[in-house]
Structure formats: structure tokens, C-alpha cells
Design a protein around this motif. Structure first.
Motif, PDB file in Angstrom:
ATOM      1  N   ILE A  45      87.019 -34.956  55.872  1.00 44.71           N
ATOM      2  CA  ILE A  45      87.562 -34.495  57.150  1.00 44.71           C
ATOM      3  C   ILE A  45      87.839 -33.010  56.957  1.00 44.71           C
ATOM      4  N   ALA A  46      87.208 -32.189  57.781  1.00 44.58           N
ATOM      5  CA  ALA A  46      87.317 -30.734  57.637  1.00 44.58           C
ATOM      6  C   ALA A  46      88.312 -30.179  58.652  1.00 44.58           C
ATOM      7  N   GLN A  47      89.598 -30.280  58.338  1.00 42.71           N
ATOM      8  CA  GLN A  47      90.624 -29.667  59.197  1.00 42.71           C
ATOM      9  C   GLN A  47      90.588 -28.148  59.071  1.00 42.71           C
ATOM     10  N   CYS A  48      90.222 -27.667  57.904  1.00 44.08           N
ATOM     11  CA  CYS A  48      90.144 -26.223  57.652  1.00 44.08           C
ATOM     12  C   CYS A  48      88.931 -25.653  58.393  1.00 44.08           C
ATOM     13  N   PRO A  49      89.132 -24.630  59.237  1.00 47.29           N
ATOM     14  CA  PRO A  49      88.018 -24.045  59.987  1.00 47.29           C
ATOM     15  C   PRO A  49      86.902 -23.494  59.091  1.00 47.29           C
ATOM     16  N   PHE A  50      87.244 -22.921  57.946  1.00 47.66           N
ATOM     17  CA  PHE A  50      86.224 -22.372  57.043  1.00 47.66           C
ATOM     18  C   PHE A  50      85.321 -23.493  56.528  1.00 47.66           C
ATOM     19  N   VAL A  51      85.917 -24.609  56.120  1.00 52.61           N
ATOM     20  CA  VAL A  51      85.142 -25.754  55.625  1.00 52.61           C
ATOM     21  C   VAL A  51      84.290 -26.325  56.757  1.00 52.61           C
ATOM     22  N   ALA A  52      84.869 -26.439  57.943  1.00 50.19           N
ATOM     23  CA  ALA A  52      84.128 -26.975  59.097  1.00 50.19           C
ATOM     24  C   ALA A  52      82.912 -26.099  59.412  1.00 50.19           C
ATOM     25  N   ARG A  53      83.071 -24.779  59.412  1.00 51.44           N
ATOM     26  CA  ARG A  53      81.951 -23.866  59.667  1.00 51.44           C
ATOM     27  C   ARG A  53      80.893 -23.988  58.581  1.00 51.44           C
ATOM     28  N   PHE A  54      81.332 -24.092  57.325  1.00 48.62           N
ATOM     29  CA  PHE A  54      80.385 -24.226  56.220  1.00 48.62           C
ATOM     30  C   PHE A  54      79.527 -25.479  56.416  1.00 48.62           C
ATOM     31  N   ILE A  55      80.169 -26.604  56.723  1.00 46.86           N
ATOM     32  CA  ILE A  55      79.425 -27.854  56.905  1.00 46.86           C
ATOM     33  C   ILE A  55      78.495 -27.759  58.118  1.00 46.86           C
ATOM     34  N   ASP A  56      78.948 -27.120  59.188  1.00 49.37           N
ATOM     35  CA  ASP A  56      78.094 -26.927  60.368  1.00 49.37           C
ATOM     36  C   ASP A  56      76.817 -26.166  60.008  1.00 49.37           C
ATOM     37  N   ARG A  57      76.925 -25.208  59.101  1.00 52.91           N
ATOM     38  CA  ARG A  57      75.792 -24.348  58.729  1.00 52.91           C
ATOM     39  C   ARG A  57      74.923 -24.933  57.618  1.00 52.91           C
ATOM     40  N   HIS A  58      75.380 -26.012  57.000  1.00 51.63           N
ATOM     41  CA  HIS A  58      74.646 -26.603  55.879  1.00 51.63           C
ATOM     42  C   HIS A  58      74.451 -28.100  56.133  1.00 51.63           C
ATOM     43  N   PRO A  59      73.344 -28.451  56.770  1.00 51.54           N
ATOM     44  CA  PRO A  59      73.105 -29.844  57.170  1.00 51.54           C
ATOM     45  C   PRO A  59      73.169 -30.841  56.015  1.00 51.54           C
ATOM     46  N   GLU A  60      72.905 -30.392  54.802  1.00 52.98           N
ATOM     47  CA  GLU A  60      72.919 -31.315  53.660  1.00 52.98           C
ATOM     48  C   GLU A  60      74.302 -31.912  53.403  1.00 52.98           C
ATOM     49  N   TYR A  61      75.353 -31.329  53.997  1.00 54.94           N
ATOM     50  CA  TYR A  61      76.707 -31.842  53.819  1.00 54.94           C
ATOM     51  C   TYR A  61      77.226 -32.624  55.032  1.00 54.94           C
ATOM     52  N   GLN A  62      76.492 -32.581  56.153  1.00 52.74           N
ATOM     53  CA  GLN A  62      76.995 -33.167  57.383  1.00 52.74           C
ATOM     54  C   GLN A  62      77.147 -34.686  57.307  1.00 52.74           C
ATOM     55  N   GLY A  63      76.351 -35.341  56.490  1.00 48.17           N
ATOM     56  CA  GLY A  63      76.446 -36.783  56.339  1.00 48.17           C
ATOM     57  C   GLY A  63      77.717 -37.235  55.639  1.00 48.17           C
ATOM     58  N   MET A  64      78.438 -36.289  55.029  1.00 46.58           N
ATOM     59  CA  MET A  64      79.682 -36.611  54.327  1.00 46.58           C
ATOM     60  C   MET A  64      80.874 -36.704  55.287  1.00 46.58           C
TER      61      MET A  64
END
Length: 94
Positions: A71-90
Motif C-alpha cells: 500500500i503506497a500511502q507515500c506519494p513518492f512511492v506511489a509515483r514510482f510504482i505508477d512509472r514502473h509497471p513491473e511493480y504495479q502487480g504488488m
């Protein structure tokens, strides 16, 4: 010289990356099979050098290896996951 390593400091509930004597952190809370990233801090002296990206990428790789959901409550982590599809399934969908 070896590249800095991201360390999971479970006692403090944060992933840590030390560069040049300065410490960047990604704070989290573990809740069962889920990890909630709550805050990322990169010291001003390290900004613009890719430290936050390295910290979050290595943190997510460790989390994936443990089979945890994110769960990406942190905006920086959320943006990173948005930009890196390989992590979106997590991401934990609610």
C-alpha cells in the motif's frame, strides 16, 4: 568501492540507504502480508542524485522477494510504482 546497500531496519520500520554519511529512509508499517509505505525522506544534500529512486527500487525488490503486498500511502512511492509497471502487480487492491 562498493555501491551503497539498502538495509531493512525492521526495529525502526524503515528501509535505509546511506550515501556520503547522509541517510535516506522509506518508512513503513507491516500489517500481516502487507507493507504500507508511509513516508520517504531524502536529505537535501542527496536530492537530484537518484538516491530516492534507488532506495524505493531496492525496497520494493526486497518486499517482492518476501511475497508481501504494497500500500503506497507515500506519494513518492506511489509515483514510482505508477512509472514502473513491473511493480504495479504488488499493489494491494481494496
Amino acid at each position: 568501492m562498493a555501491a551503497p546497500t539498502v538495509y531493512d531496519n525492521r526495529a525502526e520500520q524503515e528501509f535505509e540507504l546511506e550515501v556520503g554519511g547522509k541517510r535516506a529512509i522509506a518508512a513503513y508499517q507491516r500489517e500481516g502480508d502487507t507493507i504500507v509505505f508511509t513516508h520517504t525522506h531524502v536529505p537535501a544534500a542527496l536530492e537530484g542524485r537518484g538516491v530516492g529512486t534507488k532506495l524505493i527500487r531496492a525496497s520494493l525488490d526486497q518486499v517482492r522477494d518476501e511475497g508481501l503486498r504494497v500500500i503506497a500511502q507515500c506519494p513518492f512511492v506511489a509515483r514510482f510504482i505508477d512509472r514502473h509497471p513491473e511493480y504495479q502487480g504488488m499493489l494491494k487492491r481494496g
